[in-house]
Design a protein around this motif. Structure first.
Motif, PDB file in Angstrom:
ATOM      1  N   GLU A   1       0.862  -0.882  -0.011  1.00  0.00           N
ATOM      2  CA  GLU A   1      -0.099  -0.076   0.118  1.00  0.00           C
ATOM      3  C   GLU A   1       1.072   1.147  -0.112  1.00  0.00           C
ATOM      4  OE1 GLU A   1      -3.896   0.884   2.443  1.00  0.00           O
ATOM      5  OE2 GLU A   1      -1.979   1.612   3.593  1.00  0.00           O
ATOM      6  N   THR A   2       0.877   2.080  -1.044  1.00  0.00           N
ATOM      7  CA  THR A   2       1.630   3.281  -1.167  1.00  0.00           C
ATOM      8  C   THR A   2       0.550   4.227  -0.585  1.00  0.00           C
ATOM      9  OG1 THR A   2       0.683   3.835  -3.391  1.00  0.00           O
ATOM     10  CG2 THR A   2       2.661   2.393  -3.379  1.00  0.00           C
ATOM     11  N   GLY A   3       1.636   5.639  -0.476  1.00  0.00           N
ATOM     12  CA  GLY A   3       0.794   6.729  -0.116  1.00  0.00           C
ATOM     13  C   GLY A   3      -0.328   7.191  -0.772  1.00  0.00           C
ATOM     14  N   ALA A   4      -0.208   6.720  -2.463  1.00  0.00           N
ATOM     15  CA  ALA A   4      -1.225   7.086  -3.398  1.00  0.00           C
ATOM     16  C   ALA A   4      -2.412   6.030  -2.853  1.00  0.00           C
ATOM     17  CB  ALA A   4      -0.800   7.003  -4.570  1.00  0.00           C
ATOM     18  N   ASP A   5      -2.239   4.955  -2.765  1.00  0.00           N
ATOM     19  CA  ASP A   5      -3.216   3.914  -2.568  1.00  0.00           C
ATOM     20  C   ASP A   5      -4.083   4.248  -1.153  1.00  0.00           C
ATOM     21  OD1 ASP A   5      -2.715   1.960  -4.484  1.00  0.00           O
ATOM     22  OD2 ASP A   5      -0.965   1.190  -3.165  1.00  0.00           O
ATOM     23  N   PHE A   6      -3.121   4.753  -0.263  1.00  0.00           N
ATOM     24  CA  PHE A   6      -4.138   5.144   1.060  1.00  0.00           C
ATOM     25  C   PHE A   6      -4.789   6.334   0.770  1.00  0.00           C
ATOM     26  CE2 PHE A   6      -4.236   7.869   4.904  1.00  0.00           C
ATOM     27  CZ  PHE A   6      -4.825   6.914   5.701  1.00  0.00           C
ATOM     28  N   GLU A   7      -4.367   7.438  -0.008  1.00  0.00           N
ATOM     29  CA  GLU A   7      -5.317   8.668  -0.349  1.00  0.00           C
ATOM     30  C   GLU A   7      -6.465   8.003  -1.114  1.00  0.00           C
ATOM     31  OE1 GLU A   7      -4.814  11.743   0.710  1.00  0.00           O
ATOM     32  OE2 GLU A   7      -3.013  11.290   1.587  1.00  0.00           O
ATOM     33  N   ALA A   8      -6.295   6.940  -1.965  1.00  0.00           N
ATOM     34  CA  ALA A   8      -7.643   6.402  -2.502  1.00  0.00           C
ATOM     35  C   ALA A   8      -8.650   5.943  -1.622  1.00  0.00           C
ATOM     36  CB  ALA A   8      -7.471   5.330  -3.443  1.00  0.00           C
ATOM     37  N   THR A   9      -8.038   5.324  -0.506  1.00  0.00           N
ATOM     38  CA  THR A   9      -9.012   4.902   0.820  1.00  0.00           C
ATOM     39  C   THR A   9      -9.753   6.024   1.198  1.00  0.00           C
ATOM     40  OG1 THR A   9      -7.886   2.885   0.983  1.00  0.00           O
ATOM     41  CG2 THR A   9      -9.042   3.612   2.843  1.00  0.00           C
ATOM     42  N   LEU A  10      -8.949   7.028   1.549  1.00  0.00           N
ATOM     43  CA  LEU A  10      -9.734   8.294   2.120  1.00  0.00           C
ATOM     44  C   LEU A  10     -10.812   8.850   1.181  1.00  0.00           C
ATOM     45  CD1 LEU A  10      -6.675  10.318   3.561  1.00  0.00           C
ATOM     46  CD2 LEU A  10      -8.330   8.775   4.891  1.00  0.00           C
ATOM     47  N   ALA A  11     -10.523   8.913  -0.146  1.00  0.00           N
ATOM     48  CA  ALA A  11     -11.249   9.175  -1.299  1.00  0.00           C
ATOM     49  C   ALA A  11     -12.547   8.564  -1.047  1.00  0.00           C
ATOM     50  CB  ALA A  11     -10.676   9.471  -2.547  1.00  0.00           C
ATOM     51  N   LEU A  12     -12.372   7.220  -1.045  1.00  0.00           N
ATOM     52  CA  LEU A  12     -13.407   6.245  -0.895  1.00  0.00           C
ATOM     53  C   LEU A  12     -14.433   6.703   0.093  1.00  0.00           C
ATOM     54  CD1 LEU A  12     -14.542   3.386  -1.938  1.00  0.00           C
ATOM     55  CD2 LEU A  12     -14.137   2.905   0.104  1.00  0.00           C
ATOM     56  N   VAL A  13     -13.819   6.783   1.239  1.00  0.00           N
ATOM     57  CA  VAL A  13     -14.521   7.195   2.438  1.00  0.00           C
ATOM     58  C   VAL A  13     -15.250   8.360   2.438  1.00  0.00           C
ATOM     59  CG1 VAL A  13     -14.119   7.738   5.045  1.00  0.00           C
ATOM     60  CG2 VAL A  13     -12.943   6.003   4.170  1.00  0.00           C
ATOM     61  N   ARG A  14     -15.018   9.317   1.859  1.00  0.00           N
ATOM     62  CA  ARG A  14     -15.863  10.475   1.302  1.00  0.00           C
ATOM     63  C   ARG A  14     -16.668  10.315   0.549  1.00  0.00           C
ATOM     64  NH1 ARG A  14     -10.468  12.782  -0.063  1.00  0.00           N
ATOM     65  NH2 ARG A  14      -9.518  13.872   1.429  1.00  0.00           N
ATOM     66  N   ALA A  15     -16.433   9.878  -0.712  1.00  0.00           N
ATOM     67  CA  ALA A  15     -17.300   9.085  -1.592  1.00  0.00           C
ATOM     68  C   ALA A  15     -18.557   8.641  -1.284  1.00  0.00           C
ATOM     69  CB  ALA A  15     -16.862   8.630  -2.907  1.00  0.00           C
ATOM     70  N   ALA A  16     -18.291   7.569  -0.085  1.00  0.00           N
ATOM     71  CA  ALA A  16     -19.183   6.552   0.267  1.00  0.00           C
ATOM     72  C   ALA A  16     -20.137   7.143   1.374  1.00  0.00           C
ATOM     73  CB  ALA A  16     -18.265   5.433   0.834  1.00  0.00           C
ATOM     74  N   ASP A  17     -19.664   8.288   1.910  1.00  0.00           N
ATOM     75  CA  ASP A  17     -20.428   9.053   3.158  1.00  0.00           C
ATOM     76  C   ASP A  17     -20.736   8.324   3.977  1.00  0.00           C
ATOM     77  OD1 ASP A  17     -21.559  11.229   4.134  1.00  0.00           O
ATOM     78  OD2 ASP A  17     -23.354  11.039   2.995  1.00  0.00           O
ATOM     79  N   LEU A  18     -19.784   7.362   4.707  1.00  0.00           N
ATOM     80  CA  LEU A  18     -20.111   6.405   5.651  1.00  0.00           C
ATOM     81  C   LEU A  18     -20.589   6.884   7.052  1.00  0.00           C
ATOM     82  CD1 LEU A  18     -16.661   4.439   4.984  1.00  0.00           C
ATOM     83  CD2 LEU A  18     -18.855   3.646   4.281  1.00  0.00           C
ATOM     84  N   ASP A  19     -21.414   6.155   7.566  1.00  0.00           N
ATOM     85  CA  ASP A  19     -21.557   6.457   8.766  1.00  0.00           C
ATOM     86  C   ASP A  19     -20.817   6.290   9.866  1.00  0.00           C
ATOM     87  OD1 ASP A  19     -25.145   7.235   9.110  1.00  0.00           O
ATOM     88  OD2 ASP A  19     -24.515   6.096   7.256  1.00  0.00           O
TER      89      ASP A  19
END
Length: 458
Positions: free
Chosen positions: A312-330
């Motif tokens: 997992e690179t820094g870019a991969d982790f940033e993609a996870t943060l982007a998914l958390v935003r896009a998914a609007d998780l509870d």
């Protein structure tokens, strides 16, 4: 050896382990034994374990080590290690913990009372593990603790080969219980006063493989939702690869199916998902959430996330943060990657440093905290239905659970009782909990699902 009279059972791990412990408790009570709250008063100590996460396994084995003085203080005592760690490590456990008498894997838990009765008398410690029979799900139909809530195993095992996960090795391949057997058991639980039913499986929405046309998870949800008395139905944990639109439509049509979807994603990077062998992309995952929210107003979405997977690179982790935003998780259960012996990921190159995993975990948790607080703030001033669970530990407040699985705390009144539904006005919102006040009397029973499945299924 004297006949064991009392037992103490300690559980580590997931809700499936909790249900397994309920089954073991009923088996031992059926053999004439009595549960005790203090292990010092027990003739038998059972430690039920989980091997999926390193933390749960470490805690269980540490506890097992601390039981050595208890075991050696009386030769007639029996010490049992059960569950996934037992299956994963087997005989190696006897070398590390010579005070063990019995090691029992998940597939053999129904034999526990007999195995304990045969233990001792100078016999060598026994290891009873091995793969589960193809069609067997270790469950005791109709044997549940008296409560307003019950968990019911509908399937067990996993056919996926996720590189970080040991479940297929310790729980076996996917296998489902018969449809009619589950319905009969659920009807019996409702007749006993159960108002909330949780359906369990490692890949719960894969239910029905090998059962023919009648074995369909969406059809099972609809049938259970039609049972009088069952006010809420939950399920955990589904896999995105099996989450077809029939399930979402059943959630939309049936008011008693809780508007809460816990759908593990693990990572927001397609490259990491591929390395994990998850079998889907982030676009597929977000597509499920989009359709679910369109069909089920007010749906709460939670997930599982792993940070620091090998490579997992820094870019991969940033993609996870982007998914958390896009998914609007509870909310989410978040974990640092921990290499589990026997899994493919344990030996992968590119292992992430522990300090970096800690930093990434802190960042993703901060994102999740912000999202949860935002969702909770939107509920302030609204009135919701809460299932009363009892007093909050260490407080004069009581707690209830919303259909969305959120917790709310409130001051009780004279009519407050465990297992009842109450209307609560939300007055304050925190990151992970809500505070409110009771309004009115008990709420009326909900409406069962009477809507037939669509004739054409996408």
């Amino acid at each position: 050896m004297m006949t064991p009279r009392t037992f103490h059972l300690t559980t580590f791990g997931c809700q499936m382990n909790v249900r397994d412990s309920e089954i073991m408790t009923r088996l031992l009570e059926g053999a004439g034994m009595r549960a005790v709250a203090d292990v010092r008063e027990a003739d038998v100590a059972v430690v039920n374990t989980c091997a999926v996460r390193e933390h749960a396994e470490s805690r269980a084995l540490s506890f097992l080590g601390r039981l050595r003085p208890w075991r050696e203080a009386a030769p007639d005592r029996v010490l049992v290690l059960a569950g996934c760690v037992a299956e994963a490590q087997g005989r190696r456990l006897l070398e590390r913990f010579p005070h063990l008498d019995l090691v029992v894997g998940p597939a053999r838990l129904l034999d526990l009372a007999r195995l304990i009765a045969a233990a001792g008398d100078g016999d060598a410690p026994r290891v009873v593990t091995g793969p589960a029979e193809a069609a067997t799900v270790p469950e005791l139909s109709g044997e549940h603790p008296a409560s307003f809530r019950s968990w019911l195993k509908i399937m067990e095992g996993c056919d996926h080969g996720c590189t970080y996960c040991i479940v297929p090795e310790v729980r076996g391949r996917e296998r489902s219980r018969p449809f009619a057997e589950i319905v009969t058991e659920a009807e019996g639980l409702a007749a006993q006063g159960v108002v909330e039913l949780g359906l369990l499986g490692q890949t719960v929405n894969a239910y029905g493989k090998g059962l023919g046309p009648d074995g369909d998870f969406a059809a099972l949800l609809r049938r259970l939702a039609a049972i009088t008395g069952l006010r809420r139905i939950r399920f955990t944990s589904p896999h995105p690869s099996y989450h077809h639109d029939r399930v979402l439509q059943a959630m939309a049509d049936c008011p008693s199916i809780a508007p809460h979807l816990h759908l593990p994603v693990q990572s927001g990077s397609d490259a990491i998902l591929k390395a994990m062998r998850r079998g889907y992309t982030t676009a597929h995952y977000l597509g499920i959430l989009g359709r679910a929210r369109a069909l089920v107003p007010g749906l709460a979405v939670t997930t599982d996330l792993i940070v620091g997977f090998p490579g997992e690179t820094g870019a991969d982790f940033e993609a996870t943060l982007a998914l958390v935003r896009a998914a609007d998780l509870d909310g989410a259960y978040t974990f640092k990657f921990s290499p589990r012996p026997g899994t493919a990921a344990a030996g992968l190159p590119g292992q992430v440093a522990e300090a970096e995993k800690e930093a990434r975990l802190a960042r993703v948790n901060a994102f999740l905290d912000e999202g949860s607080r935002r969702h909770h703030a939107a509920l302030v001033g609204t009135t919701v239905e809460a299932l009363v669970e009892g007093p909050r530990k260490g407080s004069q407040l009581w707690q209830g659970r919303l259909a969305s699985n959120r917790l709310v705390f409130f001051e009780p009144d004279a009519g407050t009782a465990v297992g009842t539904f109450r209307a609560v006005e939300i007055t304050e919102a925190g990151s992970w909990t809500l505070t409110g006040r009771l309004v009115g009397a008990r709420t009326r029973p909900g409406v069962a699902c009477a809507t037939p499945p669509p004739a054409v299924v996408p």
